[in-house]
Scaffold this active site. Structure first.
Site, PDB file in Angstrom:
ATOM      1  N   TYR A 102     -25.157  -0.171  11.690  1.00 61.35           N
ATOM      2  CA  TYR A 102     -26.172  -0.591  12.661  1.00 61.35           C
ATOM      3  C   TYR A 102     -26.121  -2.097  12.858  1.00 61.35           C
ATOM      4  O   TYR A 102     -26.160  -2.585  13.998  1.00 61.35           O
ATOM      5  CB  TYR A 102     -27.555  -0.160  12.177  1.00 61.35           C
ATOM      6  CG  TYR A 102     -28.689  -0.591  13.081  1.00 61.35           C
ATOM      7  CD1 TYR A 102     -28.974   0.114  14.244  1.00 61.35           C
ATOM      8  CD2 TYR A 102     -29.495  -1.685  12.763  1.00 61.35           C
ATOM      9  CE1 TYR A 102     -30.019  -0.270  15.081  1.00 61.35           C
ATOM     10  CE2 TYR A 102     -30.538  -2.079  13.590  1.00 61.35           C
ATOM     11  CZ  TYR A 102     -30.796  -1.357  14.747  1.00 61.35           C
ATOM     12  OH  TYR A 102     -31.836  -1.754  15.565  1.00 61.35           O
ATOM     13  N   LYS A 108     -25.531  -4.303  16.304  1.00 59.45           N
ATOM     14  CA  LYS A 108     -26.486  -5.289  16.813  1.00 59.45           C
ATOM     15  C   LYS A 108     -25.885  -6.695  16.829  1.00 59.45           C
ATOM     16  O   LYS A 108     -26.235  -7.518  17.687  1.00 59.45           O
ATOM     17  CB  LYS A 108     -27.766  -5.254  15.979  1.00 59.45           C
ATOM     18  CG  LYS A 108     -28.654  -4.046  16.276  1.00 59.45           C
ATOM     19  CD  LYS A 108     -29.130  -4.051  17.720  1.00 59.45           C
ATOM     20  CE  LYS A 108     -30.157  -2.975  17.998  1.00 59.45           C
ATOM     21  NZ  LYS A 108     -30.659  -3.014  19.385  1.00 59.45           N
TER      22      LYS A 108
END
Length: 235
Positions: free
Chosen positions: A144, A148
């Site tokens: 993740y 990002k």
């Protein structure tokens, strides 16, 4: 960029932070709010215009850009989170799924809607990022965080490219937000309505980046520490 009178498109608007963005836009006097979700029937916010969108489907993005010619504000909020260690057998596929949604998806929307924004006077883009753009949680957020971080880098590059057509881009970084995505986290959380409020306040002030909460501001300040905060404990 003023919220009052704007025509906004919010992705991932059926719940959580996306729904909060839609509420804040309506409260701020937006002329129209398109609320996008994979299943538009799941959107229950009064006063918005539900539209179908899966940000991983280029044909759906193109159709939206073709149909919504009045948009002046794009809020890239749609995202997914898959927890797990990077050394797990499924990490590569988890990484690809999250990059497709969290980084490529917003890029795809900006590419498709940039001509629309330009035709409507420039407008603005809001990209919802995270403190995990800069930080990883061992065995939890590796894939993740990578997605990002890519979204952050893309946002910084897009801001420069969009400047020529008069389109502003605001990056929003936040820690834990009180939504379903962070339901299992036992740490202080910011309400989604507060995140939306601070994001649009920063947009109207002409800022390029907003750090919503203390944890995000502390991590950003820790870039200059020795060792740097992003290197992790014991680095």
């Amino acid at each position: 960029m003023k919220i009052k009178g704007s025509v906004a498109l919010v992705t991932g608007a059926n719940r959580g932070l996306g729904a909060a963005f839609a509420r804040a836009l309506l409260a701020g006097g937006a002329a129209k709010v398109y609320a996008a979700a994979r299943n538009p029937a799941s959107i229950t916010q009064p006063g918005v215009v539900p539209v179908p969108l899966d940000v991983t489907k280029p044909d759906q993005v193109a159709a939206l850009a073709r149909d919504l010619k009045d948009v002046t504000l794009l809020v890239n909020n749609a995202g997914i989170f898959e927890a797990g260690p990077l050394l797990a057998p499924n990490a590569e596929q988890a990484l690809l799924r999250q990059i497709e949604t969290n980084a490529v998806g917003p890029l795809r929307l900006v590419q498709a809607l940039a001509p629309v924004l330009a035709a409507n006077g420039g407008g603005a883009v809001v990209n919802m990022l995270s403190v995990l753009s800069w930080l990883t949680i061992a065995n939890v957020s590796g894939t993740y965080s990578a997605s990002k971080a890519a979204a952050w880098a893309l946002s910084n590059a897009l801001r420069q490219e969009l400047k020529g057509q008069g389109t502003a881009l605001l990056s929003v970084h936040a820690g834990f937000i009180d939504t379903d995505m962070a339901s299992g986290v036992q740490m202080p959380k910011t309400s989604p309505d507060e995140v939306a409020r601070r994001a649009f306040q920063a947009l109207e002030a002409g800022e390029s980046e907003v750090l919503v909460d203390d944890i995000t501001r502390n991590v950003r300040a820790g870039f200059g520490a020795t060792p740097a905060v992003y290197l992790g404990a014991g680095a």
